[in-house]
Enzyme design. Structure first.
Site, PDB file in Angstrom:
ATOM      1  N   GLU A 173      16.332   6.514  -4.279  1.00  0.00           N
ATOM      2  CA  GLU A 173      17.418   6.989  -3.395  1.00  0.00           C
ATOM      3  C   GLU A 173      17.899   8.402  -3.748  1.00  0.00           C
ATOM      4  O   GLU A 173      19.097   8.642  -3.873  1.00  0.00           O
ATOM      5  CB  GLU A 173      18.589   6.004  -3.442  1.00  0.00           C
ATOM      6  CG  GLU A 173      18.251   4.638  -2.881  1.00  0.00           C
ATOM      7  CD  GLU A 173      19.441   3.692  -2.799  1.00  0.00           C
ATOM      8  OE1 GLU A 173      20.539   4.045  -3.320  1.00  0.00           O
ATOM      9  OE2 GLU A 173      19.292   2.599  -2.238  1.00  0.00           O
ATOM     10  N   GLU A 292      14.075  -2.439  -1.320  1.00  0.00           N
ATOM     11  CA  GLU A 292      15.415  -3.019  -1.420  1.00  0.00           C
ATOM     12  C   GLU A 292      15.797  -3.559  -0.052  1.00  0.00           C
ATOM     13  O   GLU A 292      15.845  -2.808   0.917  1.00  0.00           O
ATOM     14  CB  GLU A 292      16.477  -1.997  -1.877  1.00  0.00           C
ATOM     15  CG  GLU A 292      16.410  -1.638  -3.347  1.00  0.00           C
ATOM     16  CD  GLU A 292      17.592  -0.800  -3.812  1.00  0.00           C
ATOM     17  OE1 GLU A 292      18.714  -0.994  -3.278  1.00  0.00           O
ATOM     18  OE2 GLU A 292      17.408   0.058  -4.686  1.00  0.00           O
TER      19      GLU A 292
END
Length: 515
Positions: A173, A292
Site C-alpha cells: 500500500e 487483502e
C-alpha cells in the site's frame, strides 16, 4: 419471488482456480501472531510455541498460501531483527500499530509454522523505509542453499535447507499516507523495479507482486497501477488489490449488494494491466493478487480506539466480531473471486487469527470459529477446479452503498444487484460440480432451477446452508456454534437438472456427484 434460472455447460469455463486463490494473511498486528498462532505456555502449545488448537482450526479452514509479515507493519520492518537467537533480538517501536515489537517470532518461525500447517509461505519485503538492497539480501538469506554470508547465516541460525519461498510482495500500500515512507507512483515504481531485478538475480524462480493502489476509492487509483506497471512490467507477475466491505450505514441490502463492486474492481484492474501490455505490444498478461480482502468496519474508522497508550506488546486491536450478515457478504466475496479465476490467481483473506479474522482466541483460553470461517472453508475445500460460465436469470434490486475509503467519501449507486449470486466449480478429478449460491433477498425464499449441460446424470453429494433468522447473531467463546452450516434438504436432482429452494438471506453450497 419468481423462479431464478441458471444454465451452464461443462465445456464453457471462465478458468481454473489456482491453488493460491485460497490464501490468508498473518501480520505483526495486535494479537494475530502473539496470542494468536504463537503463544508459548498455552496448554496446547508445542515446543516452538505454536498453538495446536489454532493449527487444528487452520487445517480445517484450509488456506493454501500465507502472506507475512505485513501489511502496514512491513513498511518499517527490518527482517534481520526477526532472525537469530531470540534472546538477542531487538525490541522495536512499531509505528504502523503504535505497539512494541519483541521480534520473538520472525521469518524462520513463520516458515516453520507454514510447514506445520502445510501452507505455502508468501513473504513481503520492506520498500517503505528500506529498498532493493535489503530485499535481495532477504531472498539470499531465505532461498540460497549455502556458501555465502547470508545463506550460511541462516544455516548457523538452525535452518540448514533453504526455505525456497517462491511468492514475494514488493512492499504494501505504498500510496497510502498512513504508510511509513509513502511514495508517489514513479518513486515506488522505480524502487520496485530495481528491487525486483536484484531479487530475481538472486533466485530467478521467484514470482513477484507489485503494489496496486491501496483501494478503489483512493485518488491515486488507476493512474497508480498504470504507472507502477510501466516501471515493473518486465519483472513482475502480479499486481495487488485490496478491498474491505462495510456496513457503516446499517443497510443490509446495500451491504450485500456491495459485493458486486469487487467484481467491478477486478475488471478495472485487469483493463489497466492489459492496457499497459498493449502499449508494449506484449503478449504477457499480468495476473492479480487480491492479497487483502474481507468485511471490516466496526473496528476500522476510529484510529484512537485502535491505538493503545504506552506502546504495548500485542494489544487487542481490530478484533472484529462477525455476525450472520457479515458471513453472507463474505460468502459473496468468495463467489466474486471464483468468477474471476482466469485473472485472480492469488488471494489472501485478511487476516487469519484475532485481527479481522475467521478464528478468535482467548489468551490462555480457547479458540473458536467466527461466522466468516464457514464460507471460507467451503470456498477453499470445494472451490478447486474449473469455474464454469453461468447464465443467470434473476430478479434484481437497487442499492446505495457508502464506501469511505481513502480521501473520497462518497456513495456507489448499484442499479441492478441480482438476488442470486452464484459460482459453479467443476472438479474433474473428484467428479464433482459444486454450486456456491448466495440469496440476497432478506424476506423471500429463492426458487432455483439449474440446468447443467454436458455432465449426464447428477446426484446430490452434499448440500449445506448457512442462515439464521437473526442476522446480527454471532459466535462467541460461550456459544461458538451459534452460526454453523446445516443440511439443505430442499435440493432435488433429475438427470442434468436441479431444483432447490434457498432460504432468505442464506449462503448455500450444493455439491453434486457426476455419473
Amino acid at each position: 419471488m419468481r423462479n431464478v434460472t441458471v444454465r451452464l455447460h461443462r465445456d464453457f469455463a471462465i478458468g481454473a482456480t489456482d491453488p493460491r486463490l485460497f490464501g490468508a494473511f498473518l501480520e505483526h498486528l495486535g494479537r494475530c501472531i502473539y496470542g494468536g498462532i504463537f503463544e508459548p505456555g498455552h496448554r496446547t502449545a508445542d515446543a516452538r510455541g505454536f498453538r495446536q488448537d489454532v493449527l487444528e482450526l487452520v487445517r480445517e479452514l484450509a488456506p493454501t498460501i500465507m502472506r507475512y509479515p505485513g501489511g502496514n507493519f512491513v513498511s518499517g520492518y527490518n527482517w534481520e531483527d526477526g532472525v537469530g537467537p531470540v534472546a538477542e533480538r531487538p525490541r522495536r517501536l512499531d509505528l504502523a500499530w503504535m505497539s512494541t515489537e519483541t521480534n520473538e517470532f520472525g521469518t524462520n518461525e513463520f516458515i516453520d509454522w507454514c510447514r506445520a500447517a502445510n501452507i505455502e509461505p508468501m513473504l513481503a519485503v520492506n520498500l517503505g523505509t528500506r529498498g532493493g538492497d535489503a530485499a535481495r539480501n532477504m531472498v539470499e538469506y531465505c532461498n540460497h542453499p549455502a556458501g555465502t554470508a547470508l545463506s550460511d547465516l541462516r544455516r548457523k541460525h538452525g535452518w540448514d535447507k533453504p526455505h525456497g519461498v517462491k511468492f514475494w510482495c514488493l512492499g504494501n500500500e505504498m500510496d497510502g499516507p498512513w504508510q511509513m515512507e509513502a511514495k508517489t507512483a514513479h518513486e515506488y515504481g522505480r524502487i520496485a523495479h530495481e528491487a525486483a531485478k536484484m531479487m530475481k538475480w538472486i533466485d530467478p524462480s521467484i514470482e513477484l507482486a507489485a503494489c496496486g493502489s491501496s483501494g478503489r476509492r483512493m485518488a491515486t487509483f488507476g493512474a497508480w497501477e498504470d504507472t507502477v506497471l510501466q516501471h515493473t512490467f518486465d519483472h513482475v507477475e502480479y499486481i495487488s488489490l485490496h478491498t474491505y466491505l462495510n456496513n457503516y450505514d446499517g443497510g443490509t441490502p446495500a451491504f450485500l449488494a456491495s459485493v458486486d463492486l469487487m467484481d467491478n474492481f477486478i475488471d478495472e484492474v485487469v483493463a489497466i494491466a492489459d492496457a499497459v501490455a498493449a502499449r508494449r505490444r506484449s503478449q504477457k498478461r499480468i495476473m492479480l493478487s487480491f492479497d487483502e480482502w474481507n468485511v471490516w468496519y466496526r473496528t476500522r474508522r476510529n484510529r484512537a480506539a485502535r491505538v493503545k497508550e504506552g506502546w504495548p506488546v500485542a494489544p487487542p486491536i481490530l478484533e472484529e466480531p462477525y455476525n450472520m450478515e457479515d458471513a453472507l457478504a463474505f460468502g459473496g466475496m468468495c463467489i466474486s473471486l471464483l468468477n474471476h479465476a482466469d485473472r485472480v490467481k492469488a488471494a489472501c483473506l485478511a487476516q487469519l487469527v484475532n485481527v479481522i479474522a475467521p478464528i478468535m482466541t482467548e489468551t490462555d483460553g480457547p479458540a473458536w470459529r467466527q461466522t466468516i470461517f464457514h464460507p471460507f472453508a467451503h470456498f477453499s475445500r470445494m472451490g478447486r477446479g474449473r469455474v464454469l460460465r453461468a447464465e443467470i436469470d434473476s430478479p434484481t434490486y437497487s442499492a446505495r452503498y457508502n464506501d469511505p475509503q481513502g480521501p473520497i467519501n462518497d456513495y456507489y449507486e448499484i442499479p441492478a444487484a441480482p438476488y442470486l449470486k452464484l459460482a459453479a466449480v467443476h472438479d474433474d478429478r473428484a467428479g464433482t460440480l459444486t454450486l456456491f449460491a448466495l440469496n440476497r433477498s432478506l424476506d423471500e425464499a429463492l426458487p432455483l432451477s439449474l440446468e447443467a449441460g454436458g455432465f449426464g446424470t447428477l446426484a446430490v453429494k452434499q448440500a449445506l446452508q448457512l442462515a439464521d433468522a437473526d442476522l446480527k447473531a454471532m459466535n462467541t467463546k460461550d456459544d461458538p456454534d451459534r452460526i454453523a452450516p446445516k443440511s439443505l434438504a430442499t435440493v432435488r436432482v433429475q438427470g442434468g437438472k436441479l431444483e432447490a429452494t434457498l432460504s432468505p438471506a442464506s449462503w448455500n453450497v450444493i455439491q453434486l456427484s457426476l455419473n
